[in-house]
Scaffold this active site. Structure first.
Site, PDB file in Angstrom:
ATOM      1  N   ASP A 235      27.929  25.100 -35.010  1.00 17.35           N
ATOM      2  CA  ASP A 235      29.086  25.061 -34.135  1.00 17.35           C
ATOM      3  C   ASP A 235      29.807  26.393 -34.036  1.00 17.35           C
ATOM      4  OD1 ASP A 235      31.064  23.169 -32.765  1.00 17.35           O
ATOM      5  OD2 ASP A 235      32.364  24.193 -34.272  1.00 17.35           O
ATOM      6  N   GLU A 297      24.970  26.762 -31.216  1.00 19.46           N
ATOM      7  CA  GLU A 297      25.961  26.597 -29.989  1.00 19.46           C
ATOM      8  C   GLU A 297      26.544  27.828 -29.774  1.00 19.46           C
ATOM      9  OE1 GLU A 297      29.996  24.645 -28.428  1.00 19.46           O
ATOM     10  OE2 GLU A 297      29.794  25.554 -30.347  1.00 19.46           O
TER      11      GLU A 297
HETATM   12  C1  GLC Z   1      32.500  23.530 -30.660  1.00 14.76           C
HETATM   13  C2  GLC Z   1      32.564  22.235 -30.239  1.00 14.76           C
HETATM   14  C3  GLC Z   1      33.594  21.729 -29.614  1.00 14.76           C
HETATM   15  C4  GLC Z   1      34.887  22.132 -30.751  1.00 14.76           C
HETATM   16  C5  GLC Z   1      34.796  23.556 -30.999  1.00 14.76           C
HETATM   17  C6  GLC Z   1      35.686  23.933 -32.164  1.00 14.76           C
HETATM   18  O1  GLC Z   1      32.587  24.327 -29.234  1.00 14.76           O
HETATM   19  O2  GLC Z   1      31.281  21.789 -29.433  1.00 14.76           O
HETATM   20  O3  GLC Z   1      33.716  20.319 -29.410  1.00 14.76           O
HETATM   21  O4  GLC Z   1      36.132  21.794 -30.354  1.00 14.76           O
HETATM   22  O5  GLC Z   1      33.216  24.177 -31.185  1.00 14.76           O
HETATM   23  O6  GLC Z   1      35.001  23.520 -33.242  1.00 14.76           O
END
Ligand code: GLC
Ligand code: MG
Length: 572
Positions: A235, A297
């Site tokens: 994440d 991500e």
């Molecule tokens: C990422 C997740 C999202 C979350 C953010 C903070 O972007 O996909 O859902 O709110 O991180 O953890």
């Protein structure tokens, strides 16, 4: 007429994929699973509820694993299920080594992993290293200690500005809206320091310069690797390291839109220091048997900067958000596919493709929005309502196009049903912190997180045994329910199933893409024996002479031509 803006359209082969040479030199070795896998994202709270509390849970997922096998997925990515106050739907983790009672117990996770393995499904879990929950014991310790104390330095605490220290240390904004700093009382009760939270105030950012933070996450990786997971979706992978001086930054910083990252690099995103962390983690994973993977991500643009996260000694994959955000036109799709292949080929990694996830408007709705307009962060009842039929038609064409591309593809639960965004969710039901932190200007992400429909005539459309559903489901969910589509020729579900079966049989995931000459509004390429055509234009186009239709995202015209917003797969 050929498209002059796209030079080299004829039988041009992009750089060779790494697995091609591997196949040539060792004919018996097949490429590792993750280079071509179809990975299905489960958002646990909205997938299947086993205990009638209106919140999906791990036993609910286990009971539905056969659906994923039938669909043709290779792996599952589970969004967080760890103990959490749920300030950001579990992306605020209070304990990285357990299961939230909302979702079950640790034994339920073990059982889920075992049942998945028994069906040949790989499991990827979500790892949230940029921040903990404010309910994490480390944060409690940070508050109980004083400024400068070692345990406080696991987070990013600073004195405030101004004579009384009552202004935040800098002007950084939270991704969800409002300042990225909150002030805490010191143990003696006096107003004290401020801590950084790039997201919700319940998500304090960790200080990745602190050795205990680094050691802790290696230990967490090992904990889940030892339980048998096949990998981690990391994440906010681009956020862990901040520029050391926390230099001020005023332009909007929107890692969930991909905007604002061109030009000077914001001091909170995509700092070079993050790569050392992933090199260390890669060594940890490489010490385990089997092919375990790290997926980034990272909302970073352009795609060439993403490629840095998937160099041979770092992560295995990164989400391709530039693809997700590309406009629905032939030139835009041509450009993003070409750039994506080139950027990942340059570092020897597979390309990934994704159209939907739990943070964006579902593509069956998004693709009906005006072409080229910026992607809104949520749609509400008083916004213009997108044309559902147009959106679904384009979504099916986009999906069939995506499945024909070499590399790995990510699906988001419900898209195989053609589910649209819930665009008329009552505002009082909204739970995404974006809604209140933006002062009710951004609707946020709840509309893509609504519990999914399994059975048209059952309570909660078969989501759970009762009517309970943590977000209200719209009445038109019945027509999208799995039991209305299963075995029905031409349904979105059967279109996905056939596509995934053919993708596997034809080896599309490990193939190579060759662009073919085509009219301006048509995209055309070959992957192995398959020829793919998508018609973005206003007029139907004829099938090439002698071509045999293998699959299509929608019916052809009565005289056998390819209509607007349709993708076809052809042989010959
Ligand atoms: C990422 C997740 C999202 C979350 C953010 C903070 O972007 O996909 O859902 O709110 O991180 O953890
Ligand atoms: Mg439940």
């Amino acid at each position: 007429m050929s498209r002059p803006a796209h030079p080299g359209q004829t039988e041009r082969q992009p750089a060779r994929h790494p697995w091609e040479s591997a196949l040539n030199s060792h004919e018996t070795t097949s490429p590792p699973w993750w280079q071509h896998a179809v990975i299905y994202q489960i958002y646990p709270r909205s997938f299947a509820d086993s205990d009638s509390d209106g919140i999906g849970d791990l036993p609910g997922i286990t009971a539905r694993l056969d659906h994923l096998v039938e669909l043709g997925a290779d792996a599952v990515w589970l969004s967080p299920f760890y103990p959490s106050p749920q300030a950001d739907a579990g992306y605020d983790v209070a304990d990285y080594r357990d299961v939230d009672p909302l979702f079950g117990r640790l034994a339920d996770a073990d059982r889920l992993f075992a049942e998945a393995r028994a069906r040949g499904l790989r499991i990827i879990v979500d790892l949230v290293p940029n921040h903990t929950s404010s309910a994490h014991p480390w944060f409690a310790a940070a508050l109980a200690s004083g400024p400068g104390d070692n345990v406080r330095q696991r987070y990013i605490f600073r004195d405030g500005r101004g004579p009384a220290g009552d202004e935040p240390p800098n002007g950084w904004q939270s991704v969800f809206g409002g300042p990225a700093w909150s002030r805490v009382p010191e143990p003696d009760g006096r107003p004290g320091q401020w801590y950084l939270h790039l997201f919700d105030s319940g998500q304090p950012d960790l200080n990745w310069d602190h050795p205990e933070v680094r050691a802790e996450f290696v230990d967490i990786l090992r904990y889940w690797l030892d339980r048998g997971v096949d990998g981690f979706r990391v994440d906010v992978a681009h956020g862990l390291v901040k520029q050391a001086d926390l230099a001020d930054w005023h332009p909007p910083q929107e890692p969930l839109s991909g905007e604002g990252t061109e030009g000077p690099r914001p001091p909170m995103w995509d700092q070079d220091g993050v790569h050392k962390i992933y090199q260390d983690w890669r060594r940890v994973l490489d010490g385990y048997p089997g092919d375990r993977i790290l997926v980034a991500e990272a909302w970073v643009e352009p795609v060439e900067r993403i490629a840095a996260y998937i160099r041979p000694d770092e992560m295995h994959q990164a989400f391709n958000f530039e693809y997700l955000q590309a406009a629905w036109t032939a030139p835009a799709q041509y450009a993003v596919v070409t750039r994506s292949l080139a950027a990942t080929d340059a570092v020897g990694a597979p390309t990934t493709w994704v159209l939907s996830n739990h943070d964006v408007i579902r593509h069956a709705t998004r693709l009906a929005l005006p072409i080229g307009a910026p992607r809104p962060r949520g749609i509400g009842i008083d916004d213009p309502q997108p044309d559902a039929a147009l959106g679904l038609r384009r979504a099916r064409a986009a999906t069939l196009l995506m499945f024909s591309l070499p590399g790995s593809a990510y699906l988001y639960q419900g898209e195989e049903l053609g589910l649209p965004e819930h665009t008329t969710l009552p505002d009082e039901a909204r739970q995404d912190p974006t809604w209140h932190r933006s002062g009710h200007t951004e609707r946020g992400r709840d509309g893509c997180r609504v519990p999914i429909p399994w059975a048209a005539d059952a309570p909660s459309y078969g989501f759970g045994p009762s009517d309970a559903s943590w977000l209200p489901q719209p009445p038109l969910w019945a027509e999208y329910a799995l039991d209305r589509q299963r075995g029905v020729a031409g349904s979105t579900y059967e279109m996905y199933r056939t596509a995934l079966r053919l993708r596997r049989e034809l080896g599309l995931g490990t193939g190579s893409l060759y662009w073919l000459e085509s009219p301006d509004a048509v995209l055309s390429f070959r992957n192995g024996e398959l020829r793919v055509l998508t018609n973005f234009g206003a007029d139907p186009v004829a099938l090439p002479d002698g071509a045999e239709l293998v699959h299509a995202s929608d019916a052809l015209t009565a005289d056998g031509r390819i209509p607007t917003d349709v993708t076809v797969w052809l042989r010959g």
